[in-house]
Design an enzyme around this catalytic site. Sequence first.
Site, PDB file in Angstrom:
ATOM      1  N   ASP A 105       0.829  -1.203   0.000  1.00 43.04           N
ATOM      2  CA  ASP A 105       0.000   0.000   0.000  1.00 43.04           C
ATOM      3  C   ASP A 105       0.863   1.252   0.000  1.00 43.04           C
ATOM      4  O   ASP A 105       1.734   1.373  -0.844  1.00 43.04           O
ATOM      5  CB  ASP A 105      -0.990  -0.034   1.166  1.00 43.04           C
ATOM      6  N   TYR A 119       3.160   6.819  -3.011  1.00 42.18           N
ATOM      7  CA  TYR A 119       3.552   5.736  -3.928  1.00 42.18           C
ATOM      8  C   TYR A 119       5.002   5.843  -4.386  1.00 42.18           C
ATOM      9  O   TYR A 119       5.309   5.721  -5.572  1.00 42.18           O
ATOM     10  CB  TYR A 119       2.593   5.688  -5.119  1.00 42.18           C
TER      11      TYR A 119
HETATM   12  C1  DNO Z   1      -5.114   4.470  -2.004  1.00 41.84           C
HETATM   13  C2  DNO Z   1      -5.859   3.410  -2.668  1.00 41.84           C
HETATM   14  C3  DNO Z   1      -7.256   3.830  -3.019  1.00 41.84           C
HETATM   15  C4  DNO Z   1      -7.962   2.716  -3.739  1.00 41.84           C
HETATM   16  C5  DNO Z   1      -9.381   3.026  -4.089  1.00 41.84           C
HETATM   17  C6  DNO Z   1     -10.048   1.804  -4.626  1.00 41.84           C
HETATM   18  O1  DNO Z   1      -3.949   4.505  -2.114  1.00 41.84           O
HETATM   19  O2  DNO Z   1      -5.830   2.251  -1.912  1.00 41.84           O
HETATM   20  O3  DNO Z   1      -7.212   4.963  -3.829  1.00 41.84           O
HETATM   21  O4  DNO Z   1      -7.287   2.439  -4.935  1.00 41.84           O
HETATM   22  O5  DNO Z   1     -10.073   3.512  -3.015  1.00 41.84           O
HETATM   23  O6  DNO Z   1     -10.940   2.198  -5.609  1.00 41.84           O
END
Ligand code: DNO
Length: 358
Positions: free
Chosen positions: A316, A332
Amino acid sequence: MNMTWRWYGEGNDSITLDHVRQIPGVMGIVWSLHDKVAGEVWEMDRIQAEADKIVAKGFSPAVVESVNVHDDIKIGLPSRDHYIDIYIDTIRKLAKVGVKVICYNFMPVFDWTRTDLYKELPDGSNALFYEKAAITEDPKEMAERILAGAGHFTMPGWEPERMARLDELFAAYAGVTEDKLFENLVYFLNRLMPVCEETDIRMAIHPDDPAWPIFGLPRIIRSRETIRRLLDTVDNPYNGLTFCTGSLGSNPQNDLPAMIREFHDRIYFAHIRNVKVFENGDFIEVSHRGCDGSVNVPEVVKAYHESGFKGYVRPDHGRHLWGEEKTCRPGYGLYDRAMGIMYLLGVWDSLENAKGVK
Ligand code: DNO
């Protein structure tokens, strides 16, 4: 542990698939057609090209995050069936390239929300931060402030084009209560389930982040009870979860290991990360190491391990390290997420070794 990686290349240019190949244990790439807005048709040739790129580097393309859900579906407008038809068309196309799980969310107006994208931590790195009091601001002012500090990146759902329509969006959601939003989610899933069964694609809803209503908008996937309600109402194995410890962990009332033990057979995708929650309810994203934050990450991994979890996992978000915030999307970057993977695999491997598995 079926480890995956999200966001490389276009839109996060500093990370390539060749970087990801050098992180031990990564088997799959979590991908999307990131330029598509909710409700747009996904063309087969573009889907094929994206999957081919991933497979050519030896990764699996089995998880897509996200196929976004159009607001008309969330609001429950008559036009929702048209957008659900488009969603179904995308599911069928994704099945052709081996997709098994689609991650999506059902949050009104915004996706995940933070008030600062680059809040400095004591070690000099910086990370995504949420200040509870700032959310009482006018969302438009907050959006402007975030966009001003965001360079060319922002959070998903907070794109300038969308922010320009904020009044319109808030007005459209005016009558949508929590129950109404839930009903609309159930309607959406009930239409999808036969297609999911036929194509063997599992829907994995992402919890609301943070795990409570914001700006007076309802949010319905945020606790044990709300998740239980959804899984029981659409009681089909193709209706499942993306279990995000960072999102659900923003509320210390959520007992994450207990929820994993309860829901493990409906969790298809695990987002594992840590947040440090302060006494006033503010929180900041920290390293994956359990003692750095409020989420007991080793206990989370142990709950998955004990449950025999076979789903997909990703680290994540991470902090931005060594100046990489200039080139990566907020949350990210490469370095902290790569270290996070090693931490998660470290815990997992030691649990496997204790069982006598090499
Ligand atoms: C954040 C992600 C979210 C996720 C959405 C799914 O980093 O985990 O933006 O992609 O909520 O649609």
